[in-house]
Design an enzyme around this catalytic site. Sequence first.
Site, PDB file in Angstrom:
ATOM      1  CG  HIS A  38      -2.066  -0.945   1.102  1.00 10.36           C
ATOM      2  ND1 HIS A  38      -1.969  -2.288   1.403  1.00 10.36           N
ATOM      3  CD2 HIS A  38      -3.353  -0.739   0.694  1.00 10.36           C
ATOM      4  CE1 HIS A  38      -3.143  -2.875   1.211  1.00 10.36           C
ATOM      5  NE2 HIS A  38      -4.005  -1.953   0.774  1.00 10.36           N
ATOM      6  CD  GLU A  60      -8.237  -4.250  -3.914  1.00 14.96           C
ATOM      7  OE1 GLU A  60      -8.771  -3.184  -3.565  1.00 14.96           O
ATOM      8  OE2 GLU A  60      -8.075  -5.218  -3.145  1.00 14.96           O
ATOM      9  CD1 TRP A  89      -9.516   0.476  -3.360  1.00 16.78           C
ATOM     10  CD2 TRP A  89     -11.422   0.623  -4.500  1.00 16.78           C
ATOM     11  NE1 TRP A  89      -9.670  -0.708  -4.038  1.00 16.78           N
ATOM     12  CE2 TRP A  89     -10.843  -0.648  -4.745  1.00 16.78           C
ATOM     13  CE3 TRP A  89     -12.640   0.938  -5.116  1.00 16.78           C
ATOM     14  CZ2 TRP A  89     -11.431  -1.590  -5.583  1.00 16.78           C
ATOM     15  CZ3 TRP A  89     -13.212  -0.004  -5.943  1.00 16.78           C
ATOM     16  CH2 TRP A  89     -12.620  -1.249  -6.175  1.00 16.78           C
ATOM     17  CE1 TYR A 108     -11.448  -9.125   1.597  1.00 11.48           C
ATOM     18  CE2 TYR A 108     -10.758  -7.973  -0.406  1.00 11.48           C
ATOM     19  CZ  TYR A 108     -10.448  -8.576   0.807  1.00 11.48           C
ATOM     20  OH  TYR A 108      -9.138  -8.632   1.234  1.00 11.48           O
ATOM     21  CD  GLU A 117      -6.390  -7.827  -0.819  1.00 14.19           C
ATOM     22  OE1 GLU A 117      -7.480  -7.462  -0.302  1.00 14.19           O
ATOM     23  OE2 GLU A 117      -5.463  -7.046  -1.078  1.00 14.19           O
TER      24      GLU A 117
END
Length: 672
Positions: free
Chosen positions: A143, A201, A206, A272, A296
């Site tokens: 990150h 991602e 985001w 998710y 993930e």
Amino acid sequence: MHIRRWTTALAAALGAGILAVAPGLAIPAAAHSVVPADPAVSAPGRDVLNWLAHLPNRSDGERVMSGYFAGYSRTDSHRDAFDATKQQVEEVYANTGQHPAVIACDYADGWVDGRGSTAVSTYCNGYLKESWGRGSLPSVSVHAPNPGGGSMNAPLADFAELTDPATPAGKAWHATLDQVAAGLKDLSDAGVPVLFRPLHEMNGAWFWWGGQNPAAFRAVWQDMFDHIGKKLGAGARNVIWVYAPNCGQGDYGASGFYPGSSYVDVVGLDCYLSDPAAAQGYDELVRLGKPFAFTEIGPPNAPGKDHPDPGFDYAKWTEALHTRFPETAYFLTWNSPWSPVRNGNLHGSELMNDPWVVNRGEIDLSRRTERSGVELAGFESGTQGWGSGNTTAGPWAVDEWVARGARSLKADIDLGAGREPLLKYSTPQNLTDRTRLTVRARTAPWGDHASGTKAKLYVRTGAGMTWYDDGAQPTGPDGTTLTLDLTRVPALDDVREIGVDFVPAVGATGRSAVYVDDLRVEGPLRLAGFETGTEGWSGWITTGGPWSVTEWAARGTRSLKADVDLAKGEAFLHRKGTWDVTDRTRLTGRARTAPWGDHASGTRAKLYVRTGAGMTWYDDGARQVGPDGVTLTLDLSKVAGLHDVREIGVDFVPAAGATGTGAVYLDDLTVE
């Protein structure tokens, strides 16, 4: 059990042709050795990448690695935070009896310690090295701090400038990459391979790197790849590059954010979802030809919250891996409330102990399994003789969806017609000694499928066309693997039809489409048994025939026979074509001579193949053959050009002084 190194190179790369068994049924080249994106990757990294690529090929379980996120790496003053979260790995063991096979950490803690943090830490490397020594494969994500100085989730306006270190953003970004590269080099120098998953991602909005112009993103990734490669240097380089968009956001492939096959080793999805089987993006990524992973997974966040509701059922992921996503090499569950053993989440132990799942200590890099079974139909060259029933149009070979390769078979259907559409191959086949049949089936997303369409793989055998299937399975736009246990099917020597039966639900309406791809069969394959005729075989230097006869058979009721003049010398039974038997190991057949005629000191026979445009001949020598028959064998591992076999046959060689009319026979030609 510790990880054992793979030390033998794969024999050959994937070829391009097929070995025709009968119209519509074919043997493709076997699975190939994977070429790393970084050609300087050291042996441990290459071994892990090749093992990952071959892992889903297994048909007897242990085909997808478990994984767990151990936490965010922390700076010197906050190491206790990572040391606390990594203990959740032991919590998984306490609740399931298994340690995960993949252990992940994140080199940047800005997401946890505050938006806009510039901290990059490789403290978790010690734990990753320890995990590798205990039998788990490390994974690193980042990150990364925003090189523009903004928060983690503030889009970077000058994203394209990251490739230019002369700009403020580019300078900050390359400084971050230097820190990351130092951590990766530390692992590489220790002989520890690592799955490196940067800029994940990216197709969402985001993170500061998300939702950028795809072309600019590809350029930044490629620059990152080159920069880190230079920092790793010419020594040990054990970095396996993982590209991981978010499922359901689109832009997965080459027309989107995918940086290209020269910059990626593994493709994956972060997902998710309340219904894992609804994950989108799997087909597009598998089509890229790289090992696939769910990088993930976990339950979705509760509406308006940054954490999930309790009680997510991880059995949904177990089912989805089996039925929707069989090409998955590993999955990685997130920690804390997303963990399969926290927050009241259910059936985490069943997921970790599923027969398909590989856990810590079960990674054996010396066990590389080639693609299970033999592909009977892949539709790369057309419909391959397949037809349809109860459809409105088709079938056609199309590229809009595939399970493997570049094409599948499609037909249009009317969901409300009250009939079960079929895609089928209606030509007699011999599947004697085969154990299992599998296929990927799919429905188009359009049309009202009501409670859902189901599909079943079936065969019909014998003159009465007796039907056998293992029941219907739900299928949809992501596809389903259908399986038929052939050990329960009688008359496998007389299979008259192979097909997929689609069963729309009551109340379904409208137009839709159905698809099949990658039909495979397992067990030794009988290439010729002559139960239905000569099967394209011919004779040379023979005086009559060949014919399919019942006077002798090695298996079944018939064999191939031709009359010969023993005084003329050699006689041949052969079949010409263009075939691919890459990575097949052995060819066998039963040969015989008739008891009549004067064979002098005896006739000999050799099984042979001829390869390439020059028709190069290969055999393992001649064996004495007579009325009782003999098994002839050809070791294919010694044959060059297996991707381009032009002829298969048996050469009968009468002894000097042999006279009179005789006959030669061939039966039960099998490839393994």
